[in-house]
Scaffold this active site. Structure first.
Site, PDB file in Angstrom:
ATOM      1  N   GLN A   1       3.328   9.848   1.241  1.00  0.00           N
ATOM      2  CA  GLN A   1       4.628   9.166   1.312  1.00  0.00           C
ATOM      3  C   GLN A   1       5.543   9.542   0.148  1.00  0.00           C
ATOM      4  OE1 GLN A   1       2.657   5.155   2.329  1.00  0.00           O
ATOM      5  NE2 GLN A   1       4.598   5.055   3.416  1.00  0.00           N
TER       6      GLN A   1
ATOM      7  N   CYS B   1       6.239  -0.153   7.452  1.00  0.00           N
ATOM      8  CA  CYS B   1       5.872   1.057   6.720  1.00  0.00           C
ATOM      9  C   CYS B   1       7.060   1.473   5.863  1.00  0.00           C
ATOM     10  CB  CYS B   1       5.506   2.182   7.691  1.00  0.00           C
ATOM     11  SG  CYS B   1       4.987   3.702   6.860  1.00  0.00           S
ATOM     12  N   LEU B   2       6.793   1.780   4.597  1.00  0.00           N
ATOM     13  CA  LEU B   2       7.877   2.180   3.697  1.00  0.00           C
ATOM     14  C   LEU B   2       8.533   3.480   4.151  1.00  0.00           C
ATOM     15  CD1 LEU B   2       6.166   1.280   0.288  1.00  0.00           C
ATOM     16  CD2 LEU B   2       7.994   0.012   1.453  1.00  0.00           C
TER      17      LEU B   2
ATOM     18  N   HIS C   1      -2.197   7.451   7.483  1.00  0.00           N
ATOM     19  CA  HIS C   1      -1.224   8.338   6.813  1.00  0.00           C
ATOM     20  C   HIS C   1      -1.897   9.640   6.362  1.00  0.00           C
ATOM     21  CE1 HIS C   1       2.599   6.231   6.500  1.00  0.00           C
ATOM     22  NE2 HIS C   1       2.038   5.142   5.994  1.00  0.00           N
TER      23      HIS C   1
ATOM     24  N   GLY D   1       0.841  -1.194   0.000  1.00  0.00           N
ATOM     25  CA  GLY D   1       0.000   0.000   0.000  1.00  0.00           C
ATOM     26  C   GLY D   1       0.871   1.236   0.000  1.00  0.00           C
TER      27      GLY D   1
ATOM     28  N   HIS E   1      -4.113   1.451   8.127  1.00  0.00           N
ATOM     29  CA  HIS E   1      -2.745   1.986   8.114  1.00  0.00           C
ATOM     30  C   HIS E   1      -2.638   3.149   7.110  1.00  0.00           C
ATOM     31  CE1 HIS E   1       1.826   1.213   7.962  1.00  0.00           C
ATOM     32  NE2 HIS E   1       1.618   1.989   6.908  1.00  0.00           N
ATOM     33  N   GLU E   2      -3.234   2.966   5.920  1.00  0.00           N
ATOM     34  CA  GLU E   2      -3.130   4.004   4.880  1.00  0.00           C
ATOM     35  C   GLU E   2      -3.965   5.235   5.215  1.00  0.00           C
ATOM     36  OE1 GLU E   2      -0.761   3.548   3.073  1.00  0.00           O
ATOM     37  OE2 GLU E   2      -0.561   1.370   3.030  1.00  0.00           O
TER      38      GLU E   2
END
Ligand code: GNR
Ligand code: NI
Length: 175
Positions: free
Chosen positions: A51, A98-99, A144, A46, A140-141
């Site tokens: 990000q 997480c990236l 963000h 995702g 999670h997204e």
């Protein structure tokens, strides 16, 4: 299409509250394309627009699993202005990454099921029940989009430890 740079902790932009997408324009489609390319290259399941430093309420996701031959059929999904309409009382624990916090993984407890509403790239509004990895990932997204990171759910000790590690690393490399 282009692979874009993923911003990482402690970049303050990760704390921004992203703005709604007003209209699905060619620019939004191009941004979604870049997000997919960036997400698949990472690789990640995702990605939220912030990000790649775009503070818009736009998410890409692909939860495709490997089949018996180890192959995957891509299942790209775009979520525009997603909202959580309801959360289950039942909770589930998943080891998240997480990236924007590379190579750090911790268990996070979240509602096991959520009902989500979102718009797709055709401007069509969808309502769906999410569970399992889908429920974890969409929460999670959406976090963000609100400037929230999964480390915010950990103990202060763990959160401060990871923040410190990334702050030190950023100083070494000159941000
Ligand atoms: O690639 C990712 N994997 C992942 C694993 C468990 C829970 C959430 C995620 S999302 C993450 C990519 C990312 O950082 N998205 O914001
Ligand atoms: Ni993330």
């Amino acid at each position: 299409m282009a692979i874009r740079e993923i911003i990482i902790l402690p970049d303050k932009q990760l704390r921004l509250v992203s703005k709604p997408v007003e209209k699905v324009t060619p620019e939004i489609r191009r941004l979604a394309d870049d997000m997919f390319e960036t997400m698949y290259a990472a690789p990640g399941i995702g990605l939220a627009a912030i990000q790649i430093a775009e503070p818009l309420r736009l998410i890409t996701m692909d939860l495709a699993k490997r089949d018996e031959n180890g192959e995957t059929t891509p299942q790209p999904r775009v979520f525009i202005n997603p909202e959580i309409l309801a959360r289950s009382e039942e909770m589930s624990v998943y080891e998240e990454g997480c990236l924007s916090i590379p190579e750090y993984y911790e268990e996070v407890e979240r509602p096991a099921k959520v009902r989500v509403r979102y718009t797709d790239l055709d401007g069509k509004v969808h309502e769906e029940d999410a569970e399992g990895l889908y429920a974890t990932c969409i929460q999670h997204e959406i976090d963000h989009l609100n400037g929230v990171l999964f480390v915010d759910y950990l103990s202060k000790l763990k959160r401060d430890r990871v923040l410190k590690k990334f702050t030190k690393a950023a100083k070494r490399t000159g941000e």
